[in-house]
Motif scaffolding. Structure first.
Motif, short mmCIF file in Angstrom:
data_model
loop_
_atom_site.label_atom_id
_atom_site.label_comp_id
_atom_site.label_asym_id
_atom_site.label_seq_id
_atom_site.Cartn_x
_atom_site.Cartn_y
_atom_site.Cartn_z
N VAL A 12 -2.04 0.22 -5.65
CA VAL A 12 -1.24 0.87 -4.66
C VAL A 12 -1.19 0.26 -3.14
O VAL A 12 -2.07 -0.67 -3.04
N ARG A 13 -0.63 0.86 -2.38
CA ARG A 13 -0.53 0.13 -1.03
C ARG A 13 -0.74 1.23 -0.12
O ARG A 13 -0.32 2.33 -0.03
N VAL A 14 -1.90 0.83 1.05
CA VAL A 14 -2.30 1.73 1.59
C VAL A 14 -1.48 1.62 3.16
O VAL A 14 -1.33 0.51 3.67
N MET A 15 -0.75 2.62 3.41
CA MET A 15 0.45 2.59 4.44
C MET A 15 -0.25 2.96 5.72
O MET A 15 -0.08 2.26 7.04
N GLU A 16 -1.16 3.84 5.94
CA GLU A 16 -1.68 4.34 7.07
C GLU A 16 -2.95 5.27 6.82
O GLU A 16 -3.09 5.50 5.66
N GLU A 17 -3.73 5.49 7.77
CA GLU A 17 -4.85 6.54 7.59
C GLU A 17 -5.27 7.31 8.72
O GLU A 17 -4.58 7.06 9.89
N THR A 18 -5.78 8.54 8.30
CA THR A 18 -5.95 9.58 9.31
C THR A 18 -7.11 10.46 8.68
O THR A 18 -6.92 11.10 7.63
N GLY A 19 -8.10 10.20 9.57
CA GLY A 19 -9.15 11.40 8.89
C GLY A 19 -9.93 10.56 7.80
O GLY A 19 -10.10 9.45 7.53
N ARG A 20 -10.01 11.56 6.56
CA ARG A 20 -10.51 11.33 5.52
C ARG A 20 -9.23 10.98 4.33
O ARG A 20 -9.41 10.77 3.28
N TYR A 21 -8.12 10.78 5.09
CA TYR A 21 -6.98 10.78 4.07
C TYR A 21 -6.17 9.30 4.45
O TYR A 21 -6.36 8.72 5.61
N VAL A 22 -5.66 8.54 3.32
CA VAL A 22 -4.79 7.66 3.57
C VAL A 22 -3.52 8.15 2.80
O VAL A 22 -3.22 8.75 1.78
N ARG A 23 -2.48 7.38 3.41
CA ARG A 23 -1.07 7.45 2.95
C ARG A 23 -0.73 6.18 1.84
O ARG A 23 -0.76 5.23 2.39
N ILE A 24 -0.68 6.69 0.73
CA ILE A 24 -0.47 5.51 -0.22
C ILE A 24 0.88 5.52 -0.84
O ILE A 24 1.63 6.48 -0.88
N ARG A 25 1.26 4.40 -1.27
CA ARG A 25 2.68 4.27 -1.84
C ARG A 25 2.32 3.33 -3.30
O ARG A 25 1.69 2.55 -3.26
N LEU A 26 3.02 4.08 -4.30
CA LEU A 26 3.13 3.70 -5.54
C LEU A 26 4.25 2.40 -5.91
O LEU A 26 5.02 2.09 -4.85
N PRO A 27 3.91 1.65 -6.72
CA PRO A 27 4.73 0.36 -6.96
C PRO A 27 6.42 1.07 -6.73
O PRO A 27 7.33 0.21 -6.71
N ASN A 28 6.59 2.33 -7.43
CA ASN A 28 8.09 2.53 -7.38
C ASN A 28 8.35 3.34 -6.08
O ASN A 28 9.59 3.89 -6.07
N GLY A 29 7.64 3.41 -4.76
CA GLY A 29 8.17 3.74 -3.65
C GLY A 29 7.72 5.12 -3.52
O GLY A 29 7.77 5.43 -2.45
N LEU A 30 7.04 5.91 -4.47
CA LEU A 30 6.57 7.13 -4.10
C LEU A 30 5.35 7.28 -3.06
O LEU A 30 4.38 6.18 -3.37
N GLU A 31 5.37 8.20 -2.24
CA GLU A 31 4.18 8.20 -1.31
C GLU A 31 3.63 9.64 -1.29
O GLU A 31 4.20 10.58 -1.74
N GLY A 32 2.46 9.40 -0.73
CA GLY A 32 1.58 10.76 -0.59
C GLY A 32 0.22 10.56 0.15
O GLY A 32 -0.16 9.39 0.15
N TRP A 33 -0.22 11.56 0.55
CA TRP A 33 -1.63 11.55 1.31
C TRP A 33 -2.90 11.78 0.18
O TRP A 33 -2.71 12.94 -0.32
N ALA A 34 -3.71 10.75 0.15
CA ALA A 34 -4.89 10.93 -0.78
C ALA A 34 -6.25 10.89 -0.08
O ALA A 34 -6.26 10.23 0.96
N GLU A 35 -7.26 11.23 -0.46
CA GLU A 35 -8.59 11.06 -0.09
C GLU A 35 -8.91 9.68 0.24
O GLU A 35 -8.73 9.08 -0.88
#
Length: 249
Positions: free
Chosen positions: A219-242
């Motif tokens: 995945v690609r790490v787009m940004e981070e805040t606290g204990r979460y990072v925003r990840i982007r999947l190869p198909n462009g789907l994004e979400g916040w994960a630990e």
């Protein structure tokens, strides 16, 4: 790159706590443990080398193979990615990479959004080639300008012209080199290592889960805040994960 070469390079460039002889001995002991199928001992040895700066391509490859033998798919893919990034290649790495990818649960489908122009240019060019092109043209241009000082009046024009031509020619490669550095510093790729990683709509525990991913997915790490990072999947789907669920390559 041989194992011994990787260790010597790591000694020069890394911050190690082992001498080259100690590192080589530990590397050999880890290899022997792997051949005896004592994967726990092999893993411990390779991890010690990596944690102390001896992270050459061969060591990452062997560590990835050990993880794969233990069924730790996420860390296996992570180590193979790091081996490749450190200059590793060859049929063995490709074969184990393919084996690990075949075991991944996630088969991401869909079309990813088009990359920004700068990232596409960087992806289509070799960083090493760009660096050498910039260095070569800049040094030649500077050498002609330096030669200008030693030529007699009336014979300096050609040196100035050639120097200016090479210096101007170095500008495009210099700009492209800067783009490579910028993308390298801002584009962070990672591998999922958590057994199940839940991506949420917002970086909060109570936020709705958008999707789940599993070990080995890149995945690609787009940004981070606290204990979460925003990840982007190869198909462009994004979400916040630990953050602990992924490891950067």
């Amino acid at each position: 790159m041989s194992a011994i070469t990787a260790i010597l390079v790591a000694t020069l460039l890394g911050q190690g706590y082992y001498s080259p002889e100690e590192a080589q001995t530990l590397f050999q002991q880890a290899n022997e443990a792997f051949y005896k199928q004592d994967y726990a001992a092999a893993r411990e040895g390779y991890e010690k080398l990596v944690s102390r700066g001896f992270g050459g391509a061969d060591i990452h490859y062997n560590l990835g193979t050990t993880y794969l033998a233990q069924g730790d798919l996420g860390r296996a893919v992570l180590s193979f990615e790091r081996s490749h990034r450190a200059g590793g290649d060859g049929p063995d790495l490709d074969a184990n990479f393919a084996l690990a990818r075949a075991q991944q649960l996630d088969k991401v489908v869909g079309t990813a959004p088009e990359e920004p122009f700068l990232q596409r240019v960087v992806g289509a060019t070799s960083g090493n080639l760009v660096a050498w092109a910039f260095l070569g043209t800049w040094l030649v241009g500077f050498a002609f300008l330096l030669l200008f000082r030693f030529l007699r009046p009336g014979r300096r024009t050609w040196a100035v012209v050639l120097g200016a031509v090479f210096l101007v020619a170095s500008l495009p490669s210099g700009a492209l080199l800067a783009a490579h550095v910028w993308v390298h510093e801002t584009l962070h790729e990672a591998v999922v290592i958590a057994p199940t990683l839940r991506a949420r709509e917002f970086p909060r525990d109570e936020a709705k889960v958008s999707f789940e991913v599993h070990p080995g997915l890149k995945v690609r790490v787009m940004e981070e805040t606290g204990r979460y990072v925003r990840i982007r999947l190869p198909n462009g789907l994004e979400g916040w994960a630990e953050r602990e669920g992924v490891a950067e390559i």
